[in-house]
Motif scaffolding. Structure first.
Motif, PDB file in Angstrom:
ATOM      1  N   TRP A 122       4.823   8.003  -1.457  1.00 22.00           N
ATOM      2  CA  TRP A 122       5.860   6.995  -1.276  1.00 22.00           C
ATOM      3  C   TRP A 122       6.637   7.297   0.000  1.00 22.00           C
ATOM      4  O   TRP A 122       6.583   8.399   0.542  1.00 22.00           O
ATOM      5  N   LYS A 166       5.977   2.123  -2.131  1.00 21.12           N
ATOM      6  CA  LYS A 166       4.860   2.911  -2.648  1.00 21.12           C
ATOM      7  C   LYS A 166       3.548   2.331  -2.144  1.00 21.12           C
ATOM      8  O   LYS A 166       3.440   1.125  -1.918  1.00 21.12           O
ATOM      9  N   GLU A 172       4.089  -1.425  -1.055  1.00 18.42           N
ATOM     10  CA  GLU A 172       4.820  -2.452  -1.775  1.00 18.42           C
ATOM     11  C   GLU A 172       6.192  -1.889  -2.142  1.00 18.42           C
ATOM     12  O   GLU A 172       6.358  -0.692  -2.327  1.00 18.42           O
ATOM     13  N   GLN A 173       7.157  -2.781  -2.232  1.00 17.00           N
ATOM     14  CA  GLN A 173       8.525  -2.361  -2.505  1.00 17.00           C
ATOM     15  C   GLN A 173       8.737  -2.110  -3.987  1.00 17.00           C
ATOM     16  O   GLN A 173       8.170  -2.795  -4.824  1.00 17.00           O
ATOM     17  N   THR A 174       9.542  -1.114  -4.281  1.00 20.16           N
ATOM     18  CA  THR A 174       9.950  -0.844  -5.651  1.00 20.16           C
ATOM     19  C   THR A 174      11.399  -0.382  -5.637  1.00 20.16           C
ATOM     20  O   THR A 174      11.786   0.444  -4.812  1.00 20.16           O
ATOM     21  N   THR A 192      -0.073   0.744  -1.710  1.00 23.02           N
ATOM     22  CA  THR A 192      -0.810  -0.278  -2.433  1.00 23.02           C
ATOM     23  C   THR A 192      -2.191  -0.437  -1.799  1.00 23.02           C
ATOM     24  O   THR A 192      -2.370  -0.119  -0.623  1.00 23.02           O
ATOM     25  N   HIS A 198      13.611  -2.612  -0.381  1.00 19.55           N
ATOM     26  CA  HIS A 198      14.151  -1.884  -1.521  1.00 19.55           C
ATOM     27  C   HIS A 198      14.285  -0.424  -1.125  1.00 19.55           C
ATOM     28  O   HIS A 198      13.854  -0.012  -0.046  1.00 19.55           O
TER      29      HIS A 198
END
Length: 125
Positions: free
Chosen positions: A20, A34, A46-48, A36, A30
């Motif tokens: 990440w 992480k 992708e955002q988390t 993808t 965000h």
């Protein structure tokens, strides 16, 4: 460990074990990005908004153990001599090496052992 120290350890696990990276809030990201499989639009991330509590939640910690290559040992052992309390010890093998750690909880022992392994620590014993 304090709550802040545990969250810092969780961040280190996310970065070193799962790949990440921190998002850039100035760009509207965000807090965390992480990896993808779809690299067409997102640059491979992708955002988390949530950083898992790897060091406190056994389900999240087990995801750390599943990233190892081959060996996972987790045991509940006596802490003192004479024995008065239990603690957990963990050994994990990653490509970089084998990590070993003891901690008050199983999730924390898993995280510390994984970080020791990716740091290339020598095999215990």
């Amino acid at each position: 460990m304090t709550a802040d120290e545990l969250r810092a350890l969780d961040a280190e696990v996310a970065i070193l074990i799962f790949g990440w990276k921190r998002g850039n809030p100035d760009r509207g990201d965000h807090a965390w990005l992480k990896p993808t499989a779809d690299k067409r639009y997102s640059g491979g991330f992708e955002q988390t908004p949530v950083l898992p509590k790897f060091s406190d939640d056994i389900a999240a910690a087990w995801r750390v153990a599943e990233k190892s290559v081959g060996m996972v040992k987790l045991a509940r052992v006596w802490k003192d001599d004479p024995p008065t309390a239990f603690e957990f010890e963990c050994s994990l093998r990653f490509e970089q090496g084998v990590g070993f750690a003891r901690a008050a909880s199983a999730p924390l022992a898993i995280c510390k052992a994984a970080l020791a392994a990716v740091a290339g620590s020598p095999s215990p014993g």
